[in-house]
Design a protein around this motif. Structure first.
Motif, PDB file in Angstrom:
ATOM      1  N   UNK B 438       5.740   5.033  19.480  1.00 66.79           N
ATOM      2  CA  UNK B 438       4.829   3.913  19.675  1.00 66.79           C
ATOM      3  C   UNK B 438       4.263   3.878  21.087  1.00 66.79           C
ATOM      4  N   UNK B 439       5.134   4.149  22.072  1.00 65.25           N
ATOM      5  CA  UNK B 439       4.665   4.167  23.465  1.00 65.25           C
ATOM      6  C   UNK B 439       3.679   5.295  23.703  1.00 65.25           C
ATOM      7  N   UNK B 440       3.959   6.446  23.084  1.00 60.50           N
ATOM      8  CA  UNK B 440       3.031   7.558  23.209  1.00 60.50           C
ATOM      9  C   UNK B 440       1.660   7.180  22.649  1.00 60.50           C
ATOM     10  N   UNK B 441       1.690   6.490  21.515  1.00 61.81           N
ATOM     11  CA  UNK B 441       0.408   6.114  20.942  1.00 61.81           C
ATOM     12  C   UNK B 441      -0.311   5.132  21.875  1.00 61.81           C
ATOM     13  N   UNK B 442       0.451   4.335  22.607  1.00 68.17           N
ATOM     14  CA  UNK B 442      -0.179   3.447  23.582  1.00 68.17           C
ATOM     15  C   UNK B 442      -0.869   4.272  24.686  1.00 68.17           C
ATOM     16  N   UNK B 443      -0.227   5.343  25.113  1.00 71.17           N
ATOM     17  CA  UNK B 443      -0.859   6.211  26.119  1.00 71.17           C
ATOM     18  C   UNK B 443      -2.156   6.775  25.550  1.00 71.17           C
ATOM     19  N   UNK B 444      -2.082   7.243  24.293  1.00 68.94           N
ATOM     20  CA  UNK B 444      -3.266   7.844  23.677  1.00 68.94           C
ATOM     21  C   UNK B 444      -4.385   6.812  23.554  1.00 68.94           C
ATOM     22  N   UNK B 445      -4.023   5.581  23.213  1.00 65.59           N
ATOM     23  CA  UNK B 445      -5.031   4.523  23.122  1.00 65.59           C
ATOM     24  C   UNK B 445      -5.624   4.276  24.511  1.00 65.59           C
ATOM     25  N   UNK B 446      -4.747   4.270  25.526  1.00 67.93           N
ATOM     26  CA  UNK B 446      -5.217   4.078  26.894  1.00 67.93           C
ATOM     27  C   UNK B 446      -6.207   5.158  27.307  1.00 67.93           C
ATOM     28  N   UNK B 454     -18.088   2.954  23.757  1.00 69.84           N
ATOM     29  CA  UNK B 454     -18.621   1.910  22.882  1.00 69.84           C
ATOM     30  C   UNK B 454     -18.099   2.106  21.469  1.00 69.84           C
ATOM     31  N   UNK B 455     -17.917   3.384  21.096  1.00 65.09           N
ATOM     32  CA  UNK B 455     -17.431   3.674  19.748  1.00 65.09           C
ATOM     33  C   UNK B 455     -16.091   4.391  19.849  1.00 65.09           C
ATOM     34  N   UNK B 456     -15.105   3.908  19.110  1.00 64.87           N
ATOM     35  CA  UNK B 456     -13.825   4.605  19.062  1.00 64.87           C
ATOM     36  C   UNK B 456     -13.549   4.997  17.618  1.00 64.87           C
ATOM     37  N   UNK B 457     -13.238   6.265  17.422  1.00 66.18           N
ATOM     38  CA  UNK B 457     -12.844   6.716  16.091  1.00 66.18           C
ATOM     39  C   UNK B 457     -11.335   6.860  16.085  1.00 66.18           C
ATOM     40  N   UNK B 458     -10.675   6.084  15.252  1.00 73.47           N
ATOM     41  CA  UNK B 458      -9.219   6.126  15.195  1.00 73.47           C
ATOM     42  C   UNK B 458      -8.824   6.862  13.921  1.00 73.47           C
ATOM     43  N   UNK B 459      -8.225   8.034  14.099  1.00 74.72           N
ATOM     44  CA  UNK B 459      -7.885   8.864  12.938  1.00 74.72           C
ATOM     45  C   UNK B 459      -6.404   8.666  12.605  1.00 74.72           C
ATOM     46  N   UNK B 460      -6.134   7.825  11.664  1.00 71.49           N
ATOM     47  CA  UNK B 460      -4.756   7.531  11.234  1.00 71.49           C
ATOM     48  C   UNK B 460      -3.846   7.216  12.424  1.00 71.49           C
ATOM     49  N   UNK B 461      -4.239   6.275  13.277  1.00 74.40           N
ATOM     50  CA  UNK B 461      -3.479   6.092  14.526  1.00 74.40           C
ATOM     51  C   UNK B 461      -2.073   5.548  14.316  1.00 74.40           C
ATOM     52  N   UNK B 462      -1.783   4.971  13.151  1.00 73.76           N
ATOM     53  CA  UNK B 462      -0.443   4.394  12.989  1.00 73.76           C
ATOM     54  C   UNK B 462       0.372   5.079  11.894  1.00 73.76           C
ATOM     55  N   UNK B 463      -0.171   6.150  11.308  1.00 73.59           N
ATOM     56  CA  UNK B 463       0.525   6.758  10.169  1.00 73.59           C
ATOM     57  C   UNK B 463       1.855   7.376  10.555  1.00 73.59           C
ATOM     58  N   UNK B 464       1.982   7.824  11.796  1.00 74.66           N
ATOM     59  CA  UNK B 464       3.208   8.506  12.184  1.00 74.66           C
ATOM     60  C   UNK B 464       4.245   7.526  12.737  1.00 74.66           C
ATOM     61  N   UNK B 465       3.968   6.235  12.641  1.00 78.29           N
ATOM     62  CA  UNK B 465       4.838   5.266  13.312  1.00 78.29           C
ATOM     63  C   UNK B 465       5.637   4.424  12.316  1.00 78.29           C
ATOM     64  N   UNK B 466       6.740   3.881  12.795  1.00 75.11           N
ATOM     65  CA  UNK B 466       7.546   2.967  11.992  1.00 75.11           C
ATOM     66  C   UNK B 466       6.792   1.674  11.743  1.00 75.11           C
ATOM     67  N   UNK B 467       7.222   0.957  10.719  1.00 77.42           N
ATOM     68  CA  UNK B 467       6.437  -0.187  10.278  1.00 77.42           C
ATOM     69  C   UNK B 467       6.354  -1.303  11.336  1.00 77.42           C
ATOM     70  N   UNK B 468       7.442  -1.583  12.048  1.00 75.26           N
ATOM     71  CA  UNK B 468       7.339  -2.646  13.058  1.00 75.26           C
ATOM     72  C   UNK B 468       6.460  -2.201  14.224  1.00 75.26           C
ATOM     73  N   UNK B 469       6.558  -0.905  14.584  1.00 76.92           N
ATOM     74  CA  UNK B 469       5.719  -0.358  15.656  1.00 76.92           C
ATOM     75  C   UNK B 469       4.261  -0.336  15.202  1.00 76.92           C
ATOM     76  N   UNK B 470       4.079   0.019  13.922  1.00 74.11           N
ATOM     77  CA  UNK B 470       2.743   0.047  13.342  1.00 74.11           C
ATOM     78  C   UNK B 470       2.026  -1.277  13.585  1.00 74.11           C
ATOM     79  N   UNK B 471       2.737  -2.361  13.272  1.00 73.31           N
ATOM     80  CA  UNK B 471       2.132  -3.677  13.429  1.00 73.31           C
ATOM     81  C   UNK B 471       1.757  -3.932  14.887  1.00 73.31           C
ATOM     82  N   UNK B 472       2.641  -3.496  15.812  1.00 75.14           N
ATOM     83  CA  UNK B 472       2.333  -3.703  17.233  1.00 75.14           C
ATOM     84  C   UNK B 472       1.081  -2.958  17.659  1.00 75.14           C
ATOM     85  N   UNK B 473       0.989  -1.684  17.229  1.00 76.04           N
ATOM     86  CA  UNK B 473      -0.164  -0.884  17.642  1.00 76.04           C
ATOM     87  C   UNK B 473      -1.447  -1.425  17.017  1.00 76.04           C
ATOM     88  N   UNK B 474      -1.361  -1.854  15.757  1.00 82.54           N
ATOM     89  CA  UNK B 474      -2.555  -2.432  15.120  1.00 82.54           C
ATOM     90  C   UNK B 474      -3.017  -3.673  15.880  1.00 82.54           C
TER      91      UNK B 474
END
Lengths: 297, 558
Positions: B438-446, B454-474
């Motif tokens: 989850x923290x790594x995905x935060x770095x990637x989002x950063x 202006x445009x961000x394409x998010x390609x399955x950004x939460x698929x590799x994450x656990x469900x509670x982490x998923x909710x945080x990243x979303x």
């Protein structure tokens, strides 16, 4: 956990610029074995540089009356069949051997890494053409290649370095290409492209640092093999000529008289082995130090 | 009758950093013909617990410290290696998450199926082949005689998992352990596999231990549920108890973290920001976009290669400020569409207009300033970050490269970015491997928002994450969209995630866009058949509804 590093230190750290190499050095300093290897290599280089001033005898100073004598108080490592001091000859030999080892390997490293990275990253036809060139050079008999170079350019020690380097880079290129092929499918390379980074920046900052592990290991293996290659060429009369010496040359003469005068093989061989060990310790240490995943404690 | 009774199972891993108590004294039991679901996030010890039973954990570093596991009257933990081998071959079978890595690519499926019969049961090759063909038919492989001679790569993901199930069942085990058997599969395939496991279980009256991180999947298959966290079972009981009357904090947290779409419809929150942005102009418009790949498997000298139409004639517009969800199953071309928009793959024909600029005709140099304005968030935070760059390097690189920062200001800007994405400032000099997913995905989002795109394409950004982490990243992504006024194309195979985040949804199937529409109307009244099929396959985290659905499916089948 947000304050375990004071803000001032973060700022200082960032202003100094961070590099993989600084971090690697910090980690390398904690690896005693690698430091020992580095120390041995540096000492050898220092001795090689200082040889003309510290060598006990002249390198062509003969004592035919003495002949091949075992180690003694005057000649610590004995003398060869012409009564020349072995310690002196090994010291002078280290100048040639270390120079060949480092320069030729450096040449191989530079060409090989660049060639392999470009081929692997470009892919497709560029890759195919570049790697076929490598294949063709592989197929070319090494001796013919060197002899041709010697004939065209005349015998020259620098040319020898280049020639060896020009042969040794082939394997390096293949190793690096294989690495890059798998790296460039990783998403961080794609991320770099979508950030708009130029190809050169991607190669320099994202691809090459990630190939370092195998490259360093292969480099430490290349250095001793290059030293022996030089011996082989010198033995054939294509490299350096007696009375000049190199470790490889001393070893190949030592082999001939192994049964009568074993110290003529033992001491040059020992020197090369120590160098090889030191290089391997250093190489392993560098590989670990350059890999952030290795434990940092 | 208790088939398996595990008592105080304790497994420790001895690592350089000390002892990791992966499983810390858990007890559970499974009856014949029942399904026990073990639910927990990655690292909770649910897989280690099951593998410990069969001593399938690496020892060392792993060590089973204490406990007993009575299976059919024998203690598995005390059994010697040959007894265990016999039990593994005959009585307990495992289905793994990734069917591709569990099948030997160099042997035909038939060969792999008959192997255990020949070695464990001394059945003749001929009879074994007959038996294998039967069971392939039973798990729903069409023309089983023909498929016996096929290699694993000739099957699709779902079919491969069916083969794995056939392999597991061929020795007639009494207990089947399923380790995340559907996690790697698409939602429609997942529904099929779950039904298959359920049907086979009823038919053969075997016990099943079903390991999953996904509560919604478990709702339909389990009789009992055990919730695991940090090596402990925090709560266990009948499925209805857990779902409707869960007591433990963590169970409640898990249930709360399920994305909106997978929650029962009645609990649906009102759709968010559907109408407020409709007056904006289009930021991106794609028309008749085609991205075709050539299959060079016949060698690149051959000119008559097969053409794969990954994106086939897609037209789409994204309004400024909206989040467009792009859904589809794997292989539908949704990721290729995202990459085509960013010009990361060469497109075959069509046009991509971004803010009035036609991108397909730009040279790489002309593209550079546009790239700054369009960014991407990748699926796998483990491969999308350069392992040899610290957080600082990763975030500073785009800033410095695009001259959005100078050497002097870059640190402050990186720290501001880290605050933005919720990373502790002290982590600035750490390397990616020192972070959780989850923290790594935060770095990637950063990194993605660092260039002020202006445009961000998010390609399955939460698929590799656990469900509670998923909710945080979303939630992080939603907050950043709001704060930086981003427009987003959100690609996902997970309809419930898309439903939570997107204003509008586009459905892709076989490279074509089959339906687009505002999120809620599309979910409640899908028009296209494929959309209906996709929506009906989503598991719902509600055991009663799931059971009803299975009854419906069976009736539908009859």
């Amino acid at each position: 956990m947000s304050s375990s590093i004071p803000a001032a230190e973060i700022l200082e750290y960032a202003e100094k610029g961070t590099s993989l190499w600084q971090d690697a050095w910090i980690r390398l300093r904690k690896n005693t074995l690698a430091l020992f290897g580095l120390g041995v290599i540096l000492t050898l280089c220092l001795i090689a540089l200082m040889t003309p001033f510290i060598a006990p005898y002249g390198y062509e100073e003969q004592n035919l009356l003495l002949g091949a004598a075992p180690p003694s108080a005057e000649h610590w490592l004995g003398t060869d069949i012409f009564g020349r001091d072995m310690l002196t000859r090994i010291m002078y030999g280290s100048r040639v051997s270390l120079m060949v080892g480092f320069i030729a390997t450096g040449v191989a490293l530079a060409i090989g890494v660049l060639w392999g990275t470009i081929a692997g990253y470009a892919g497709g036809r560029v890759d195919a053409v570049m790697m076929r060139i490598v294949d063709i050079l592989y197929a070319l008999p090494f001796m013919i290649f060197i002899v041709l170079l010697m004939v065209v350019f005349g015998r020259n020690i620098l040319l020898l370095f280049l020639a060896i380097g020009a042969v040794e880079w082939l394997t390096m290129a293949r190793i690096v290409r294989g690495q890059v092929l798998s790296l460039r499918r990783q998403e961080f390379v794609e991320a770099a492209v979508s950030l708009g980074l130029s190809r050169w920046t991607i190669i320099r900052r994202h691809l090459i640092p990630n190939t370092l592990g195998p490259v360093i290991v292969y480099t430490t293996l290349t250095i001793p093999s290059v030293m022996l290659l030089e011996a082989f060429l010198s033995f054939l009369g294509l490299g350096i000529q007696p009375p000049q010496s190199s470790w490889g040359l001393l070893i190949s003469y030592g082999v001939e008289t192994m049964e009568e005068y074993p110290w003529l093989l033992l001491f040059p061989g020992l020197t090369l082995s120590i160098t090889l060990f030191a290089l391997n310790f250093l190489g392993d240490g560098l590989r670990d130090a350059l890999d952030p995943k290795a434990s940092r404690d | 009758m208790k088939l398996l009774k595990v008592d105080n199972l304790t497994t420790h891993f001895h690592t350089r950093e000390g002892v990791v108590k992966a499983v810390d004294g858990i007890s559970f039991s499974v009856n014949q013909g029942e399904t026990l679901a073990i639910v927990g996030e990655s690292g909770s010890g649910k897989s280690v617990a099951c593998y410990s039973l069969l001593k399938l954990i690496p020892q060392p570093p792993g060590k089973i410290v204490a406990g007993s596991a009575l299976f059919d009257g024998r203690d598995l933990l005390q059994a010697d290696e040959s007894t265990l081998q016999n039990i593994r071959g005959n009585d307990i079978a495992i289905i793994f998450q990734d069917p591709m890595t569990c099948l030997n690519p160099y042997l035909t499926v038939g060969e792999q199926l008959i192997e255990p019969l020949i070695y464990h049961h001394n059945i003749s090759r001929k009879n074994a082949a007959v038996r294998a063909t039967e069971i392939l038919g039973e798990v729903g492989i069409v023309e089983p005689e023909k498929r016996m001679g096929s290699y694993p790569h000739e099957f699709s993901g779902g079919m491969r998992q069916r083969v794995m199930i056939a392999m597991a069942l061929i020795t007639e085990p009494k207990l089947l352990i399923c380790d995340e058997p559907t996690t790697a599969l698409d939602v429609t395939i997942q529904a099929q596999i779950l039904n298959l496991v359920k049907a086979l279980q009823i038919k053969r009256n075997i016990a099943v231990i079903f390991i999953s991180h996904d509560l919604a999947v478990v709702a339909g298959v389990a009789d009992n549920v055990a919730v695991m966290k940090d090596g402990l079972i925090v709560e266990q009981g009948p499925v209805d108890e857990i779902f409707y009357r869960g007591q433990h904090e963590y169970t409640k947290k898990l249930l709360a973290a399920i994305p909106e779409g997978a929650k029962p419809l009645s609990a649906q929150s009102p759709p968010m920001n559907t109408d407020k942005k409709s007056e904006h102009k289009p930021l991106l418009s794609i028309s008749a976009l085609k991205t075709h790949f050539h299959d060079y498997s016949g060698g690149w000298l051959k000119r008559n290669q097969k053409v794969i139409k990954a994106v086939d004639d897609v037209s789409l517009t994204i309004q400024q400020g909206e989040i467009l969800g792009l859904v589809g199953e794997s292989g539908s071309g949704k990721s290729t569409l995202g990459r085509s928009i960013l010009q990361l793959v060469p497109i075959t024909s069509g046009s991509v207009v971004f803010d009035g600029t036609e991108l397909t005709r730009l040279s790489p140099t002309q593209m550079k300033p546009v790239r700054r304005r369009m960014q991407m968030i990748f699926q796998d935070p483990y491969s999308s970050l350069n392992p040899r760059m610290t957080v600082f390097d990763t975030l500073a690189e785009p800033l410095l490269y695009h001259r959005l920062a100078t050497r002097k200001t870059v640190t402050a800007q990186v720290l501001a970015l880290m605050d933005d994405v919720g990373l502790a400032r002290a982590a600035i000099r750490k390397y990616p491997h020192e972070f959780s997913g989850g923290q790594r995905q935060r770095i990637a989002v950063g990194r993605a928002i660092s260039t002020k795109p202006e445009l961000v394409i998010a390609d399955e950004p939460v698929s590799a994450l656990d469900v509670t982490i998923q909710a945080q990243i979303l939630d992080l992504i939603l907050a950043l969209v709001e704060k930086h006024d981003l427009t987003m194309l959100f690609i996902s195979h997970d309809l419930s995630v898309v439903r939570y985040i997107a204003d509008r949804i586009a459905v892709m199937h076989h490279g074509k866009l089959v339906e687009t529409g505002i999120t809620e109307p599309l979910f409640s009244a899908p028009k296209h058949d494929y959309t209906k099929k996709l929506l009906s396959a989503i598991p719902v985290a509600d055991p009663v509804k799931e059971r009803q659905r299975q009854v419906d499916l069976i009736q539908l089948g009859n």
